[in-house]
Design a protein around this motif. Structure first.
Motif, short mmCIF file in Angstrom:
data_model
loop_
_atom_site.label_atom_id
_atom_site.label_comp_id
_atom_site.label_asym_id
_atom_site.label_seq_id
_atom_site.Cartn_x
_atom_site.Cartn_y
_atom_site.Cartn_z
N LEU A 49 44.91 41.84 48.75
CA LEU A 49 43.70 41.05 48.83
C LEU A 49 43.85 40.80 48.09
O LEU A 49 43.23 38.82 48.32
N SER A 50 44.62 40.19 47.02
CA SER A 50 44.70 38.81 46.27
C SER A 50 45.03 37.96 46.52
O SER A 50 44.76 36.68 46.50
N THR A 51 46.42 38.37 47.03
CA THR A 51 47.21 37.00 47.85
C THR A 51 46.61 36.46 48.91
O THR A 51 46.52 35.35 49.29
N LEU A 52 46.10 37.25 49.49
CA LEU A 52 44.89 36.77 50.70
C LEU A 52 44.04 35.29 49.90
O LEU A 52 43.67 34.20 50.87
N LEU A 53 43.11 35.98 49.19
CA LEU A 53 42.30 34.92 48.90
C LEU A 53 42.86 33.94 47.84
O LEU A 53 42.09 32.88 48.37
#
Lengths: 277, 178
Positions: free
Chosen positions: B148-152
């Motif tokens: 999630l951190s990567t995507l955002l």
């Protein structure tokens, strides 16, 4: 042999990638093991003095709040002093433990760099081994704890902030005196932390204050924060409590480095325990 | 001034300005530690197309190390930047003609067109941020959180890089047709 050479040339991008990636990972792993003993961090002179310069501009923006907190601290110190002056010596016998007198010294330092939104947060201070800072000293502000000194160079030191999964501080609850350990936990918010390992029979109320226990590197009785949420249980016989930290990590400017003059003696004595057991 | 000299000077200026922006400004912008942006990687994206593989890896590694020094995270950004350099070579090989691959032009928005540039930047951000957050966490614990951190963060960085590119956009002849 020629084919092997052609093979290397054809896929040279991949081999360079592997080489450089392995170097990077080695750096990371070595760094984790030896706790940032490497010199490429913000306690080196170039980066440290850059951050110090940057901070000297930024500190003007927070001048009002800094003044206010200094004034407040002055007021509370003055009040404490008043208590001593006004004390009626006839009906109260004052017991001063002489060994505690002058046990702690405080080195004033400015924060040259600070972070609150990483997974592991660190600070850089503008005092180093020249000013008597040693690895492992505690760092606090006038209203709470900040962290532990991790690395020291001549003019700077880096601090492992409380907002770091490796930091653990011994604390007590005000009324009951039960011990717990303060960690940031799996938290993403720099305003809150968790007190672990409080025995289950203790009744914890919301708003109750939490202080340092004096067992670790900090003096006894420094306010750490107040209980915010009590319902978290960690296991069968222990209780976890979420507290709101009294230190505002997002605008730290002046901090005190705690120098414990008896630390060496205490550690030497405690090391004997390990030898026997 | 020779072309080579101009390329060197432009890239040098870009390096200093982007690293400064990163450590002074973008380091402090984020949503707790869930989302942060790393637009300094634009420097690696904009290195000349025909740069030799070794030089590309070396520059990427050193760039990562410089940022690591400011983030106190030695090795993490270096690893991510090296991965990004590899992605760059791969992406160049599958999308560009041989003669374009050899040229020493800077792969900017106005040279390459929006479609190529945006996919180049977006997938590059994904790779860089994924390696960055994986190496930082160094385990598969909380893997969904890392993803999630990567995507955002990729979306965040991507938007900021597009904004920076837009500032320097000027329409002219294209190296490849859209």
């Amino acid at each position: 042999m020629k084919n092997l050479w052609l093979f290397f040339v054809r896929y040279n991008a991949f081999f360079w990638f592997v080489l450089f990636f392995v170097i990077s990972i080695l750096l990371v792993v070595r760094n984790n093991n030896y706790q940032k003993s490497s010199f490429i961090n913000s306690s080196n002179v170039v980066v440290g003095s850059f951050y110090e310069k940057l901070n000297s501009w930024k500190s003007y923006l927070a001048l009002t709040e800094t003044n206010e907190s200094l004034a407040q601290e002055n007021a509370s110190l003055r009040q404490e002093l008043q208590n001593y002056i006004a004390k009626d010596t006839i009906d109260s016998v004052q017991l001063v433990d002489s060994i505690e007198q002058g046990r702690y010294e405080f080195i004033i330092a400015d924060v040259a760099n600070n972070s609150v939104n990483q997974k592991s947060n660190f600070l850089t201070l503008n005092k180093g081994s020249k000013d008597g800072v040693v690895k492992g000293m505690g760092v606090m502000t006038s209203n709470g704890v900040v962290g532990t000194v991790l690395n020291v160079s001549a003019n700077f030191s880096t601090v492992q902030s409380l907002l770091n999964p490796n930091t653990k501080i011994s604390v007590t609850l005000d009324s009951t005196g039960e011990l717990g350990s303060l960690v940031w936990g799996n938290n993403i918010d720099p305003r809150y932390a968790i007190v672990r390992d409080i025995p289950n029979h203790v009744v914890v109320k919301k708003g109750q204050k939490v202080f340092t226990s004096g067992f670790s590197i900090y003096p006894k009785g420094i306010n750490v924060g107040a209980v915010e949420e009590t319902g978290i249980t960690s296991g069968e016989s222990f209780l976890d409590v979420r507290i709101k930290l009294s230190t505002n990590f997002s605008n730290l400017h002046h901090v005190y480095i705690v120098k414990d003059n008896l630390a060496g003696e205490k550690q030497a004595l405690e090391a004997l325990n390990d030898d026997n057991g | 001034m020779t072309t080579m000299g101009r390329i060197l000077i432009y890239n040098g200026i870009r390096f200093v300005v982007l690293i400064l922006l990163q450590v002074v400004l973008f380091k402090n912008i984020g949503y707790y530690n869930l989302t942060s942006s790393f637009p300094y990687i634009l420097f690696i994206f904009l290195l000349p197309i025909g740069i030799s593989n070794f030089l590309l890896f070396l520059i990427a590694f050193l760039t990562g190390l410089t940022v690591d020094a400011f983030y106190d995270s030695i090795g993490v950004h270096a690893a991510a930047c090296v991965a990004l350099a590899w992605f760059r070579i791969f992406f160049k090989r599958i999308t560009l003609e041989i003669e374009v691959r050899e040229s020493f032009d800077t792969p900017t928005w106005d040279e390459m067109g929006f479609k190529w540039f945006s996919s180049y930047i977006f997938f590059g951000c994904l790779i860089h941020h994924f390696v960055l957050f994986m190496v930082e966490a160094f385990s598969f614990k909380n893997f969904h959180y890392t993803l999630l951190s990567t995507l955002l963060s990729s979306i965040f960085t991507f938007l900021i890089i597009l904004l920076i590119s837009l500032l320097f956009y000027k329409r002219k002849s294209r190296l490849i047709s859209k």
